[in-house]
Design a protein around this motif. Structure first.
Motif, PDB file in Angstrom:
ATOM      1  N   HIS A  41      -4.299 -46.900  33.388  1.00  0.00           N
ATOM      2  CA  HIS A  41      -2.920 -46.992  33.380  1.00  0.00           C
ATOM      3  C   HIS A  41      -2.269 -47.507  32.131  1.00  0.00           C
ATOM      4  N   PHE A  42      -2.572 -48.745  31.801  1.00  0.00           N
ATOM      5  CA  PHE A  42      -2.215 -49.458  30.353  1.00  0.00           C
ATOM      6  C   PHE A  42      -2.303 -48.304  29.206  1.00  0.00           C
ATOM      7  N   LEU A  43      -3.477 -47.976  29.016  1.00  0.00           N
ATOM      8  CA  LEU A  43      -3.888 -47.110  28.128  1.00  0.00           C
ATOM      9  C   LEU A  43      -3.127 -45.677  28.245  1.00  0.00           C
ATOM     10  N   GLU A  44      -2.823 -45.234  29.270  1.00  0.00           N
ATOM     11  CA  GLU A  44      -1.974 -43.882  29.223  1.00  0.00           C
ATOM     12  C   GLU A  44      -0.630 -44.187  28.840  1.00  0.00           C
ATOM     13  N   LYS A  45      -0.111 -45.275  28.875  1.00  0.00           N
ATOM     14  CA  LYS A  45       1.147 -45.485  28.209  1.00  0.00           C
ATOM     15  C   LYS A  45       1.342 -45.115  26.801  1.00  0.00           C
ATOM     16  N   GLU A  46       0.234 -45.050  25.861  1.00  0.00           N
ATOM     17  CA  GLU A  46      -0.148 -44.335  24.695  1.00  0.00           C
ATOM     18  C   GLU A  46      -0.334 -43.000  24.486  1.00  0.00           C
ATOM     19  N   LYS A  47      -1.412 -42.907  25.392  1.00  0.00           N
ATOM     20  CA  LYS A  47      -1.962 -41.543  25.274  1.00  0.00           C
ATOM     21  C   LYS A  47      -2.975 -41.171  26.463  1.00  0.00           C
ATOM     22  N   ALA A  48      -2.915 -39.838  26.985  1.00  0.00           N
ATOM     23  CA  ALA A  48      -3.886 -39.837  28.308  1.00  0.00           C
ATOM     24  C   ALA A  48      -5.251 -39.844  27.834  1.00  0.00           C
ATOM     25  N   VAL A  49      -5.846 -40.491  28.737  1.00  0.00           N
ATOM     26  CA  VAL A  49      -7.437 -40.896  28.637  1.00  0.00           C
ATOM     27  C   VAL A  49      -7.978 -40.646  29.985  1.00  0.00           C
ATOM     28  N   ASN A  50      -9.171 -40.205  30.074  1.00  0.00           N
ATOM     29  CA  ASN A  50      -9.843 -39.873  31.127  1.00  0.00           C
ATOM     30  C   ASN A  50     -10.428 -41.074  31.832  1.00  0.00           C
ATOM     31  N   PHE A  51     -10.341 -41.154  33.298  1.00  0.00           N
ATOM     32  CA  PHE A  51     -10.890 -42.141  33.932  1.00  0.00           C
ATOM     33  C   PHE A  51     -12.340 -42.608  33.806  1.00  0.00           C
ATOM     34  N   ASN A  52     -13.149 -41.563  33.793  1.00  0.00           N
ATOM     35  CA  ASN A  52     -14.590 -41.701  33.235  1.00  0.00           C
ATOM     36  C   ASN A  52     -15.071 -42.285  32.089  1.00  0.00           C
ATOM     37  N   THR A  53     -14.076 -41.797  31.018  1.00  0.00           N
ATOM     38  CA  THR A  53     -14.200 -42.440  29.777  1.00  0.00           C
ATOM     39  C   THR A  53     -14.041 -43.868  29.773  1.00  0.00           C
ATOM     40  N   VAL A  54     -12.930 -44.336  30.254  1.00  0.00           N
ATOM     41  CA  VAL A  54     -12.658 -45.827  30.584  1.00  0.00           C
ATOM     42  C   VAL A  54     -13.575 -46.387  31.206  1.00  0.00           C
ATOM     43  N   MET A  55     -14.217 -45.684  32.341  1.00  0.00           N
ATOM     44  CA  MET A  55     -15.163 -46.342  33.094  1.00  0.00           C
ATOM     45  C   MET A  55     -16.725 -46.583  32.161  1.00  0.00           C
ATOM     46  N   THR A  56     -16.864 -45.703  31.545  1.00  0.00           N
ATOM     47  CA  THR A  56     -18.231 -45.785  30.612  1.00  0.00           C
ATOM     48  C   THR A  56     -17.970 -46.976  29.785  1.00  0.00           C
ATOM     49  N   VAL A  57     -16.716 -46.929  28.983  1.00  0.00           N
ATOM     50  CA  VAL A  57     -16.653 -47.902  27.954  1.00  0.00           C
ATOM     51  C   VAL A  57     -16.599 -49.414  28.700  1.00  0.00           C
ATOM     52  N   MET A  58     -15.910 -49.593  29.626  1.00  0.00           N
ATOM     53  CA  MET A  58     -15.872 -50.895  30.341  1.00  0.00           C
ATOM     54  C   MET A  58     -17.275 -51.142  30.639  1.00  0.00           C
ATOM     55  N   ASN A  59     -18.242 -50.262  31.468  1.00  0.00           N
ATOM     56  CA  ASN A  59     -19.536 -50.668  31.834  1.00  0.00           C
ATOM     57  C   ASN A  59     -20.461 -51.077  30.676  1.00  0.00           C
ATOM     58  N   ARG A  60     -20.146 -50.378  29.673  1.00  0.00           N
ATOM     59  CA  ARG A  60     -20.893 -50.875  28.227  1.00  0.00           C
ATOM     60  C   ARG A  60     -20.635 -52.050  27.825  1.00  0.00           C
ATOM     61  N   LEU A  61     -19.408 -52.473  27.982  1.00  0.00           N
ATOM     62  CA  LEU A  61     -18.958 -53.842  27.496  1.00  0.00           C
ATOM     63  C   LEU A  61     -19.622 -54.866  28.633  1.00  0.00           C
ATOM     64  N   VAL A  62     -19.748 -54.614  29.797  1.00  0.00           N
ATOM     65  CA  VAL A  62     -20.523 -55.541  30.853  1.00  0.00           C
ATOM     66  C   VAL A  62     -21.961 -55.651  30.202  1.00  0.00           C
ATOM     67  N   GLU A  63     -22.524 -54.304  29.813  1.00  0.00           N
ATOM     68  CA  GLU A  63     -23.920 -54.255  29.360  1.00  0.00           C
ATOM     69  C   GLU A  63     -24.072 -55.269  28.114  1.00  0.00           C
ATOM     70  N   LYS A  64     -22.941 -55.135  27.031  1.00  0.00           N
ATOM     71  CA  LYS A  64     -23.216 -55.998  25.888  1.00  0.00           C
ATOM     72  C   LYS A  64     -22.644 -57.518  26.424  1.00  0.00           C
ATOM     73  N   GLU A  65     -22.342 -57.743  27.436  1.00  0.00           N
ATOM     74  CA  GLU A  65     -21.962 -59.286  27.942  1.00  0.00           C
ATOM     75  C   GLU A  65     -20.634 -59.736  27.325  1.00  0.00           C
ATOM     76  N   ILE A  66     -19.947 -58.720  27.146  1.00  0.00           N
ATOM     77  CA  ILE A  66     -18.396 -59.014  26.632  1.00  0.00           C
ATOM     78  C   ILE A  66     -17.634 -59.100  28.033  1.00  0.00           C
ATOM     79  N   LEU A  67     -17.814 -58.329  28.889  1.00  0.00           N
ATOM     80  CA  LEU A  67     -16.936 -58.433  30.166  1.00  0.00           C
ATOM     81  C   LEU A  67     -17.919 -58.694  31.320  1.00  0.00           C
ATOM     82  N   GLN A  68     -17.365 -59.417  32.316  1.00  0.00           N
ATOM     83  CA  GLN A  68     -18.177 -59.442  33.481  1.00  0.00           C
ATOM     84  C   GLN A  68     -17.375 -58.615  34.691  1.00  0.00           C
ATOM     85  N   LYS A  69     -18.379 -57.947  35.530  1.00  0.00           N
ATOM     86  CA  LYS A  69     -17.787 -57.236  36.680  1.00  0.00           C
ATOM     87  C   LYS A  69     -18.115 -57.702  38.008  1.00  0.00           C
TER      88      LYS A  69
END
Length: 137
Positions: A41-69
């Motif tokens: 929702h925040f990202l779409e204030k700038e430009k449309a972005v696919n849910f699956n794309t956001v999910m993939t990137v966020m889960n990769r950030l989890v794998e990189k130990e940048i985010l926790q889930k």
């Protein structure tokens, strides 16, 4: 967590992350725990972005130990492992250590040359740090 690629010719968070990763991290650092949908929702204030794309990137950030889930009901909540300041501190220390290991005295010389453009307060802090280092030897 060690960032594997540092992009010298980028600025800000884009030095450490891809463009979408940087936007996601900025959103999460400026907010509390969030779901993928909330980040989208925040990202779409700038430009449309696919849910699956956001999910993939966020889960990769989890794998990189940048985010926790963590699971909350049927959703997953995401938040940064470190604050923005902690992340930048950790990464700058890592980069400095790598530069010192690889280039040694040349790096120190270039850092000192760069001090011409800084304020007197930083120079005073550096002088104090040098005095402490001399005491410990």
């Amino acid at each position: 967590m060690k960032i594997r690629k540092f992009k010298m010719h980028e600025s800000g968070l884009n030095r450490f992350f891809g463009p979408l990763e940087a936007k996601i991290m900025d959103i999460l650092w400026n907010n509390d725990e969030m779901t993928i949908k909330e980040v989208q929702h925040f990202l779409e204030k700038e430009k449309a972005v696919n849910f699956n794309t956001v999910m993939t990137v966020m889960n990769r950030l989890v794998e990189k130990e940048i985010l926790q889930k963590r699971a909350e009901g049927r959703s997953s909540m995401y938040k940064p492992i470190q604050s923005r300041n902690e992340f930048l501190d950790t990464q700058s220390k890592e980069m400095t250590n790598e530069l010192m290991d690889e280039f040694g005295n040349v790096v120190v010389s270039h850092m000192l040359d760069a001090l011409e453009d800084v304020d007197d307060e930083l120079v005073a802090k550096l002088e104090m740090k040098i005095k402490e280092l001399k005491k410990d030897r």
